[in-house]
Structures are given as structure tokens and as C-alpha cells.
Design an enzyme around this catalytic site. Sequence first.
Site, PDB file in Angstrom:
ATOM      1  N   GLU A  43      46.944  29.071  87.224  1.00 57.53           N
ATOM      2  CA  GLU A  43      48.370  28.692  87.903  1.00 57.53           C
ATOM      3  C   GLU A  43      49.845  29.477  88.299  1.00 57.53           C
ATOM      4  O   GLU A  43      49.527  31.244  87.232  1.00 57.53           O
ATOM      5  CB  GLU A  43      48.448  28.008  86.310  1.00 57.53           C
ATOM      6  CG  GLU A  43      50.695  27.456  86.731  1.00 57.53           C
ATOM      7  CD  GLU A  43      50.691  26.829  85.375  1.00 57.53           C
ATOM      8  OE1 GLU A  43      52.107  26.002  85.686  1.00 57.53           O
ATOM      9  OE2 GLU A  43      50.152  26.777  84.486  1.00 57.53           O
ATOM     10  N   LYS A 111      53.516  20.940  90.489  1.00 53.54           N
ATOM     11  CA  LYS A 111      53.020  20.230  89.675  1.00 53.54           C
ATOM     12  C   LYS A 111      54.515  18.793  89.289  1.00 53.54           C
ATOM     13  O   LYS A 111      54.965  19.080  89.766  1.00 53.54           O
ATOM     14  CB  LYS A 111      53.318  22.113  88.434  1.00 53.54           C
ATOM     15  CG  LYS A 111      52.859  20.865  87.119  1.00 53.54           C
ATOM     16  CD  LYS A 111      52.851  22.218  86.521  1.00 53.54           C
ATOM     17  CE  LYS A 111      52.754  22.852  84.940  1.00 53.54           C
ATOM     18  NZ  LYS A 111      52.768  23.524  84.149  1.00 53.54           N
ATOM     19  N   CYS A 147      48.050  22.811  85.627  1.00 53.65           N
ATOM     20  CA  CYS A 147      47.960  22.655  83.988  1.00 53.65           C
ATOM     21  C   CYS A 147      47.993  21.681  83.165  1.00 53.65           C
ATOM     22  O   CYS A 147      47.389  20.461  83.009  1.00 53.65           O
ATOM     23  CB  CYS A 147      49.057  23.883  83.514  1.00 53.65           C
ATOM     24  SG  CYS A 147      48.879  24.663  82.057  1.00 53.65           S
ATOM     25  N   SER A 173      47.632  28.780  79.842  1.00 50.82           N
ATOM     26  CA  SER A 173      47.569  28.002  78.701  1.00 50.82           C
ATOM     27  C   SER A 173      47.316  29.244  78.160  1.00 50.82           C
ATOM     28  O   SER A 173      46.222  29.530  77.779  1.00 50.82           O
ATOM     29  CB  SER A 173      46.292  26.700  78.642  1.00 50.82           C
ATOM     30  OG  SER A 173      46.451  25.791  77.258  1.00 50.82           O
ATOM     31  N   LYS A 179      42.139  26.403  70.142  1.00 50.97           N
ATOM     32  CA  LYS A 179      42.479  25.729  71.344  1.00 50.97           C
ATOM     33  C   LYS A 179      41.307  25.730  72.294  1.00 50.97           C
ATOM     34  O   LYS A 179      41.145  24.258  72.846  1.00 50.97           O
ATOM     35  CB  LYS A 179      43.776  26.696  72.087  1.00 50.97           C
ATOM     36  CG  LYS A 179      44.653  25.267  72.615  1.00 50.97           C
ATOM     37  CD  LYS A 179      45.859  26.541  73.006  1.00 50.97           C
ATOM     38  CE  LYS A 179      46.649  24.889  74.592  1.00 50.97           C
ATOM     39  NZ  LYS A 179      47.820  25.192  74.274  1.00 50.97           N
ATOM     40  N   LEU A 289      51.336  54.448  58.446  1.00 53.15           N
ATOM     41  CA  LEU A 289      50.159  53.725  57.766  1.00 53.15           C
ATOM     42  C   LEU A 289      49.831  54.632  56.096  1.00 53.15           C
ATOM     43  O   LEU A 289      50.271  55.196  56.164  1.00 53.15           O
ATOM     44  CB  LEU A 289      49.079  55.160  58.102  1.00 53.15           C
ATOM     45  CG  LEU A 289      47.368  54.285  58.048  1.00 53.15           C
ATOM     46  CD1 LEU A 289      47.218  53.087  59.043  1.00 53.15           C
ATOM     47  CD2 LEU A 289      46.194  55.390  58.231  1.00 53.15           C
ATOM     48  N   SER A 290      50.483  52.898  55.674  1.00 54.74           N
ATOM     49  CA  SER A 290      51.577  53.286  53.915  1.00 54.74           C
ATOM     50  C   SER A 290      49.747  53.317  53.143  1.00 54.74           C
ATOM     51  O   SER A 290      50.200  53.462  52.088  1.00 54.74           O
ATOM     52  CB  SER A 290      51.789  52.312  53.672  1.00 54.74           C
ATOM     53  OG  SER A 290      51.253  50.694  54.009  1.00 54.74           O
ATOM     54  N   GLY A 291      48.630  53.098  53.647  1.00 52.86           N
ATOM     55  CA  GLY A 291      47.453  52.963  52.618  1.00 52.86           C
ATOM     56  C   GLY A 291      47.227  51.327  51.901  1.00 52.86           C
ATOM     57  O   GLY A 291      46.401  51.049  52.160  1.00 52.86           O
ATOM     58  N   SER A 295      49.168  47.852  56.959  1.00 52.92           N
ATOM     59  CA  SER A 295      48.889  48.850  58.451  1.00 52.92           C
ATOM     60  C   SER A 295      47.760  49.623  58.804  1.00 52.92           C
ATOM     61  O   SER A 295      47.753  49.427  59.634  1.00 52.92           O
ATOM     62  CB  SER A 295      49.906  50.195  57.852  1.00 52.92           C
ATOM     63  OG  SER A 295      49.090  50.419  56.088  1.00 52.92           O
TER      64      SER A 295
END
Length: 542
Positions: A43, A111, A147, A173, A179, A289-291, A295
Site C-alpha cells: 500500500e 481504497k 488493506c 498493516s 496480529k 547502562l545502569s546495571g 537498560s
Amino acid sequence: MTDRLIIALAQLNPTLGAIKANLDRAREARREAWDADLILFPELFICGYPPEDLVLRSSFVTACRDAVEELARETISGPAVLMGLPWREGANLYNSVALLANGRIEAVRHKFDLPNYGVFDEKRVFNAGPAPGPIAFKGVRLGVPICEDIWTEETCETLAETGAEILLSPNGSPFERNKDDVRLNLVVARVTETGLPMAYLNQVGGQDELVFDGASFVLNADRTLAWQMPMFEEQIALTEWRREEDGWRCVPGEIVAVPENEAETWKACVLGLRDYVLKNRFPGVVLGLSGGIDSAVVAAMAVDALGADRVHCVMLPYAYTSKDSLVDAEECAKLLGVRYDVVPIKEPVEGFLHALRPMFEGTPAGITEENLQSRSRGVILMAISNKFGAMVLTTGNKSEMSVGYATLYGDMNGGYNPIKDVYKTEVYRLAEWRNSLGHVIPQRIITKAPTAELRENQKDQDSLPPYDVLDTILEGLVENELPVEQIIKNTGYDEALVRRIQHMLYIAEYKRRQAAPGVKITRRNFGRDRRYPITNAFRDGR
């Protein structure tokens, strides 16, 4: 009249607005499918989907038409084309498909059924076309429902009644969990009603919050699956069709197994992140990166999407950052193979506190001081982004975003969030699933109690219920729009708790309006699907 057709299904990834690049990709696809009689594109492929208000620009619509006419002139030889484009006729603008053959545009269909729910608002920009009739091609009458036209009975029934022999449905879609089963059942219904085979072709790729998963397929009139194309990957399938005594039939071809559960969620997040970064031409990403689990999962997704060389992780410790977090973050970075830096935030936090001391003197320390830590981290990550060009990834999950457990201009800083629509309990399942493919997230990150580490011995459950409880309540409030009384009846949870979570959900709307975009995974993501007012005094039963 012919008794055999080769129809190529071009499950491709356009870039919205990149009309020339999409045209070039269509040309490349024609070359790849040169032995086909006809090639079907998704589409609105020439412009990308959904174009939203871009189609209100006359120059945009003209550029799409010019590109399709250019491609049409090339169809003197090679396969004919069914190409999606916005099409203007007088004052009306349609979402259309054009048949390009014999060097010209031979037919156009519009459509009929415009979606106007969830993520869709096509009635805002398009006019509904008349009920379409079939297109004649090589003596075969092709129905081309676009669609949404296959989500109700009317269009396909009209095509069958007016002589269509094969249904070819181009789609845009968007992905949401499970789905693919919904679509298959839908096509089964249309095939059963019309007695006609259908090729269902879907776009693939990321567009802002939306991910298009492909997963195109062909169903014969007897409801047998003839082709199943992959999810989240480009592919051009050459399908062979033969006229038999009782009508046209697609010769059985490749049936690809589609991922499920955590596998499909992970792949959707990775594809959405990859396309957002690449289509917006960022050189890479940077994140804190926090541990912690969020993250770590986002870092792993970023590596899967872009490769380790384009991912930069930064640990931003303060007085309350535990030794375990320092160790876990470093180990995670090593397992992922990414660049890893440590930038302590003691000096900027204390600088803010010093500047504010005359004003804050005599008041107790609390959430304001905690948020200064988060905002200092946000400033540093944005500075790294400004200096080196990498986009900041934010890492808050849907559970936290639902109840406002996030700091504006702090941990919410960033250009994109791949787990924005993933509840916390699923984040843990995703980590376990990804580790089953290869260990990249240290086990202690998965097993330790979640904490923002903004004060001594802080745990998320100091102010929130356990995440399995929270997510159950949120699923009722957000995904199913259930009344509080029904959630209490369904779960047996304390009424005061459920009402508190509803209140937290409503008052955090102003934060979500300022949050970075992120991949749509659930049926009702924040933003495009669920549009609540910021100023909102309503509470159930009050």
C-alpha cells in the site's frame, strides 16, 4: 486469455517521503522478478505508509504521480506493476493502486473503506473511493482490495460479484502481538465468502512508532495456505498461479515459520529501532547502562539492530550506585562488545545542590534531590550525543511510563525508546529469551530487585506494587479500558490499590506527551492508539 500467471509479491521496506529511493527500489524489484507477469507492491509504496499530512501538500502528491508515470513508461518490457500511490482527481484525494503496463498507467482503483481508529486516521486526509471493480490483466480479472477493504465484507463481495477471479491485497498493516493470526483468520473469512484465492501482501519496516512486520501469505480458495513469507524481513516471492476447472489456484510454495511471543516482540523492537536510526541517518546510539534490566535489554536490542560498533554505553554512577550495579553494567557491556565509559555525576549533582542551597535551605531532602541525579545523567548523555552525533536511547518500560515512574529531562531524555510499549514483566521474559540465543545479559541483572538507586536501599516496590500485580492492573486499565470495579472483581486486588494506580496513570499523561517515540507492540500504545487528555478530573465511580 492465459491459464498461467507468475505474480511477484514484493514484501519491501520503503522510506516515507523518499520517493526517488522508493522508485529505485521498485525498479530493482522488477529486475529481480523479471520473469514475472506482474509485480504487486504494498500500500502506498511509492511514498511510504502512513504519509499522514504529507499528502495534503500538492507538491508531494505530484512527485508521487510523476514517479509512478516514470515507472509506467518502463513497462514496455518486463513485468507489469500494481503500485500504490496517492491519487488526485479534482478536489478528491484517494489512497490508490495503479496498474502499470504497456508503457502507461492502464487502470486505477481507489481504497473504499478508510480506517479511522487506533493508529489510523485516513479519513483526515483521503476521500473514500467508489466500490471498486476488477482490473483486466492478460484476460484475467484481478480484484485489488486495499488493506482495510478486506477487514469488512463489502469490497471483496463487490469484486466477486463483478467478476474478479483472483484477489490481490496490498497492505500497510502495523505490527502488534499475535496480529498475524488475526490477519489469517480475516483472509479465511473473505476467501470463504467469495470463493476466491487471495494474496495478502504487507509492507515491512519501521516508521516512527509503527513497525510493519510483513508476514505476507497466499490463501487458496479451499483455504489452504500456499505461501507464507517471513516476518520482519524483505523478500520477493514469485508465486505461480494456474487456471483450473473450478478457478485459479496458487501453486504451493515456501512456508516460513513465523516467530511468536518474545521472539516476535524482540524482532519488532529491533526492526523499529534499526529503521528509526538508519532512516534518520544517525551514526549510532548512546545510552546510560545502569546495571538494571531495562537498560541492559535496550543495549542488547541496539547491538542486534545496529552492531556493537555503533552502540555506546555509559555508566553514570553516584553515591547510591551499588557495587553490584557497577560490576553488572561493565560485564553486560563486555558481553555485548560495545564501547563502555564511566562518567561519575558527583560534581554536577553537587553543583546543582550548591546553586540551589540558598533557596532550598530549611526544607527536607526528597524527590527533588533524587531527580537532580536523573537530570544530571540526562544532561551528560545529551552532551555526548551533541558532541559525537549518536542518538540517545531512553529505556523506560510501559509499566513505568504508565504510572509516571520516570523523570522528565532526566531518564526520559532521548530520541527513541524501543521498549516504550513493553511492560516490565515482559522485559524480564525478553531478557531470558535473548540469553537463550547467546548470553549477553548477566544473570544477576535479571534476578535482582529493580531499583532506580536514587537513595539508600531504594527499591521500586517501595512506591509501587510488585510488577506482576501492577501490570495486571494496567492491562485492565490501558489495554482493555475496564472500569475499576471490573478489575477489582476480576483480580481480587485491593480497591484502594487499583484506584491509586488509575490515578497515577491519569496524572502522568503530561509526561507521556513529552516522551520519546517508541515501537508499538501492544493493541493500545501510548500516543497513536490511546489519546487521553492531560487535564482530566474523571475517576471511575467518583
